[in-house]
Design an enzyme around this catalytic site. Structure first.
Site, mmCIF file in Angstrom:
data_model
loop_
_atom_site.group_PDB
_atom_site.id
_atom_site.type_symbol
_atom_site.label_atom_id
_atom_site.label_comp_id
_atom_site.label_asym_id
_atom_site.label_seq_id
_atom_site.Cartn_x
_atom_site.Cartn_y
_atom_site.Cartn_z
ATOM 1 N N TYR A 92 0.824 -1.212 0.000
ATOM 2 C CA TYR A 92 0.000 0.000 0.000
ATOM 3 C C TYR A 92 0.862 1.269 0.000
ATOM 4 O O TYR A 92 0.706 2.129 -0.867
ATOM 5 C CB TYR A 92 -0.981 -0.043 1.163
ATOM 6 C CG TYR A 92 -2.164 0.888 1.032
ATOM 7 C CD1 TYR A 92 -2.453 1.561 -0.139
ATOM 8 C CD2 TYR A 92 -3.017 1.087 2.111
ATOM 9 C CE1 TYR A 92 -3.539 2.409 -0.234
ATOM 10 C CE2 TYR A 92 -4.113 1.931 2.019
ATOM 11 C CZ TYR A 92 -4.356 2.589 0.846
ATOM 12 O OH TYR A 92 -5.424 3.429 0.758
ATOM 13 N N GLU A 99 2.274 6.191 -7.235
ATOM 14 C CA GLU A 99 1.255 7.092 -7.784
ATOM 15 C C GLU A 99 1.654 8.554 -7.607
ATOM 16 O O GLU A 99 1.586 9.349 -8.556
ATOM 17 C CB GLU A 99 -0.089 6.834 -7.106
ATOM 18 C CG GLU A 99 -0.697 5.488 -7.446
ATOM 19 C CD GLU A 99 -1.931 5.163 -6.611
ATOM 20 O OE1 GLU A 99 -2.572 6.094 -6.076
ATOM 21 O OE2 GLU A 99 -2.260 3.965 -6.497
#
EC number: 4.2.1.134
Length: 170
Positions: A92, A99
Site C-alpha cells: 500500500y 502514484e
C-alpha cells in the site's frame, strides 16, 4: 466489464464483503492514474514510478482475487488469507509512493502544455487548471492514506488475530 467494476458490483450485491464507497474510490483513482496520467502523458510512461505502481497493483489484485475466489469456494488456504492481510503493509505505501511520484513527474509537462485545462475567457465562463487539480489530488493523499491504511490494519487484527474492534464515536 473491468475487474474493479465487477468488485464494486459484487460488493453492492453482497457477494464480497467490501465497502462500495472504498471500492468505488479505488477504481476511480486507478482509472485516473491509467488514463489521465500514464496514458495521456507519453513523457512519463518510462518513469520507474509507473512501473512501481503497476507492479504493486498487479500483486495486490492477484492476492485479492485469489482470496475472493478461494473464499467463495469455501476453501481458503491460510497462506492466501495471510497474504491478503499482510502484503498490503508494504504494497500500500509502495503503491501510493508510485502514484504520487508519477503525478509529480507529470506536473512540469501539464504546466507547460496546459493539458486538460480550460482558460478564461471562453463561452462557458469557467476555468479549470489541471496542473493545480493534480496538486490538490496529491495533497488529498495526506488525509485519505492514513484512514484507509489504518482501516486495513484494524481488519488485519480482526481477521488474523480474532480481535474485536470497537469503533469510537467522536
Amino acid at each position: 466489464m473491468s475487474s474493479g467494476a465487477e468488485i464494486t458490483c459484487f460488493s453492492f450485491q453482497g457477494i464480497v464483503r467490501t465497502s462500495v464507497l472504498v471500492t468505488g474510490v479505488q477504481v476511480s483513482s486507478r482509472i485516473f492514474m491509467v488514463w489521465f496520467i500514464a496514458h495521456s502523458i507519453k513523457q512519463i510512461q518510462n518513469e520507474e514510478s509507473v512501473i512501481l505502481f503497476l507492479v504493486v497493483w498487479t500483486v495486490t489484485e492477484i492476492t485479492r482475487y485469489s482470496f475472493y475466489t478461494f473464499n467463495l469456494l469455501n476453501h481458503l488456504p491460510y497462506f492466501i488469507k495471510w497474504a491478503r492481510y499482510n502484503f498490503f503493509i508494504i504494497l500500500y505505501p509502495a503503491g501510493v509512493a508510485g502514484e504520487l511520484l508519477t503525478i509529480y513527474a507529470a506536473l512540469p509537462y501539464v504546466k507547460k502544455t496546459g493539458m486538460f485545462s480550460l482558460r478564461l475567457p471562453n463561452k462557458y465562463n469557467v476555468s479549470f487548471d489541471y496542473y493545480y487539480f493534480l496538486i490538490i489530488v496529491m495533497f488529498s493523499y495526506i488525509p485519505l492514506f492514513p484512514q484507509l491504511y489504518f482501516h486495513m490494519l484494524r481488519q488485519r487484527r480482526k481477521v488474523l488475530h480474532g480481535e474485536v474492534i470497537v469503533e469510537k464515536d467522536d
